[in-house]
Design a protein around this motif. Structure first.
Motif, PDB file in Angstrom:
ATOM      1  N   UNK A   1       6.295  13.294   1.104  1.00  0.00           N
ATOM      2  CA  UNK A   1       5.484  14.407   0.589  1.00  0.00           C
ATOM      3  C   UNK A   1       3.998  14.055   0.654  1.00  0.00           C
ATOM      4  N   UNK A   2       3.676  12.776   0.441  1.00  0.00           N
ATOM      5  CA  UNK A   2       2.280  12.345   0.531  1.00  0.00           C
ATOM      6  C   UNK A   2       1.744  12.539   1.942  1.00  0.00           C
ATOM      7  N   UNK A   3       2.587  12.217   2.912  1.00  0.00           N
ATOM      8  CA  UNK A   3       2.187  12.408   4.311  1.00  0.00           C
ATOM      9  C   UNK A   3       2.075  13.898   4.630  1.00  0.00           C
ATOM     10  N   UNK A   4       3.040  14.670   4.112  1.00  0.00           N
ATOM     11  CA  UNK A   4       3.029  16.116   4.367  1.00  0.00           C
ATOM     12  C   UNK A   4       1.794  16.766   3.764  1.00  0.00           C
ATOM     13  N   UNK A  33      -2.819   5.764  -3.651  1.00  0.00           N
ATOM     14  CA  UNK A  33      -3.718   5.585  -2.500  1.00  0.00           C
ATOM     15  C   UNK A  33      -3.691   6.826  -1.613  1.00  0.00           C
ATOM     16  N   UNK A  34      -2.486   7.335  -1.384  1.00  0.00           N
ATOM     17  CA  UNK A  34      -2.348   8.567  -0.593  1.00  0.00           C
ATOM     18  C   UNK A  34      -3.089   9.737  -1.253  1.00  0.00           C
ATOM     19  N   UNK A  35      -2.956   9.839  -2.574  1.00  0.00           N
ATOM     20  CA  UNK A  35      -3.617  10.936  -3.284  1.00  0.00           C
ATOM     21  C   UNK A  35      -5.134  10.835  -3.130  1.00  0.00           C
ATOM     22  N   UNK A  36      -5.637   9.607  -3.176  1.00  0.00           N
ATOM     23  CA  UNK A  36      -7.089   9.435  -3.017  1.00  0.00           C
ATOM     24  C   UNK A  36      -7.537   9.695  -1.581  1.00  0.00           C
ATOM     25  N   UNK A  37      -6.673   9.369  -0.626  1.00  0.00           N
ATOM     26  CA  UNK A  37      -7.012   9.676   0.771  1.00  0.00           C
ATOM     27  C   UNK A  37      -7.138  11.186   0.956  1.00  0.00           C
ATOM     28  N   UNK A  74      11.692   1.949   0.407  1.00  0.00           N
ATOM     29  CA  UNK A  74      10.347   2.443   0.680  1.00  0.00           C
ATOM     30  C   UNK A  74      10.230   2.851   2.145  1.00  0.00           C
ATOM     31  N   UNK A  75       9.225   3.655   2.427  1.00  0.00           N
ATOM     32  CA  UNK A  75       8.888   4.187   3.747  1.00  0.00           C
ATOM     33  C   UNK A  75       9.627   5.494   4.078  1.00  0.00           C
ATOM     34  N   UNK A  96      -3.581   4.910  11.986  1.00  0.00           N
ATOM     35  CA  UNK A  96      -3.258   3.630  11.385  1.00  0.00           C
ATOM     36  C   UNK A  96      -1.808   3.452  11.027  1.00  0.00           C
ATOM     37  N   UNK A  97      -1.613   2.463  10.161  1.00  0.00           N
ATOM     38  CA  UNK A  97      -0.292   2.121   9.643  1.00  0.00           C
ATOM     39  C   UNK A  97      -0.116   2.870   8.333  1.00  0.00           C
ATOM     40  N   UNK A  98       0.667   3.954   8.376  1.00  0.00           N
ATOM     41  CA  UNK A  98       0.850   4.801   7.196  1.00  0.00           C
ATOM     42  C   UNK A  98       1.988   4.304   6.308  1.00  0.00           C
ATOM     43  N   UNK A  99       2.735   3.352   6.774  1.00  0.00           N
ATOM     44  CA  UNK A  99       3.857   2.787   6.004  1.00  0.00           C
ATOM     45  C   UNK A  99       4.797   3.850   5.465  1.00  0.00           C
TER      46      UNK A  99
END
Length: 256
Positions: A174-177, A123-127, A166-167, A145-148
DNA sequence: ATGGTTGCGAAGCAA
């Protein structure tokens, strides 16, 4: 512009608290997550009575996101436009006061190495791909939002206790970065550097009062907006009292 | 301490 994000954990259950909060915080834009409402059931009139236009993306029982704005709300889009949309109604976007605003509810991931965890990373990759193909980093973009994901150990009540959960895993961070590398900024940290400022606390075991929480609700801003952030707050009062969500709202002021 | 609580919906799942 005052922009806020709040995982309300059922807008049906939380509407009185949301109305009360809008009344005193008066954000220009509020992004909500876990509305748990189909679009047809969205309480449009409750928001318009307070001066807010609204847009919802929900299919009923789980997930669901929404935006309320009192500075205009145009060009609503729903979803990422890819396979990750199979994971539920988790993104709605609208143009509000010259800012392209997104309310996102990133999948929880449940257990590390589960199919749900892998789906969260997808999901992160698609975002990221959606941002890359839709905007330039120099546009006025807000992803709220809620990035979890807790971005750093200082965003975790007990990093040692969370290792392997998780979290906080390296792939999630890395997805957030990767979103930051594209051009989004965790705006809260521009003006708040203290450790242990959380936005979510488990309902169970009195975790809120024991200060056992995570900072997982973020207002991610493109640089043209981030450069004008003047104030940030987690409204812990909204986590107290009668029938609170398990998340507190995050509020950011931008001098634009 | 594999607990604890909330929401939805009417038992169990998700968080």
């Amino acid at each position: 512009m005052r922009i806020a994000t709040w995982n309300v954990n059922s807008l049906n259950a939380r509407l009185p608290r949301v109305e009360e909060w809008l009344d005193y915080a008066r954000p220009d834009v509020l992004c909500m997550q876990e509305t748990k409402l189909a679009d047809a059931a969205f309480p449009t009139m409750a928001f318009s009575a307070l001066g807010y236009e609204s847009a919802s993306h929900g299919d009923g029982r789980w997930n669901g996101v929404a935006i309320a704005s009192r500075v205009g709300l145009d060009d609503v889009t729903r979803g990422l436009g890819g396979p990750a949309d199979d994971q539920g109604a988790r993104l709605v976007a609208a143009t509000c006061g010259g800012v392209r605003v997104h309310s996102v509810y990133v999948p929880n991931g449940r257990e590390v190495a589960s199919e749900h965890y892998e789906a969260k990373l997808a999901w992160y990759a698609e975002l990221l791909a959606y941002l890359e193909r839709t905007y330039k980093p120099t546009d006025n973009v807000a992803v709220c939002g809620d990035f979890n994901v807790a971005p750093e150990d200082r965003d975790v009540w007990d990093p040692a206790a969370m290792v392997g959960s998780t979290h906080v895993t390296a792939p999630e961070r890395a997805s957030l970065r990767a979103l930051e590398d594209w051009g989004l900024v965790d705006s809260f940290r521009l003006v708040r550097s203290e450790d242990q400022l959380f936005t979510w606390w488990d309902y169970r075991a009195g975790n809120f009062h024991k200060h056992m929480g995570l900072r997982i609700d973020l207002v991610m801003l493109s640089r043209p907006l981030a450069d004008h952030v003047t104030y940030a707050l987690v409204d812990r009062n909204a986590r107290k009292g009668k029938q609170p969500s398990d998340h507190a709202p995050v509020l950011i002021d931008i001098d634009v």
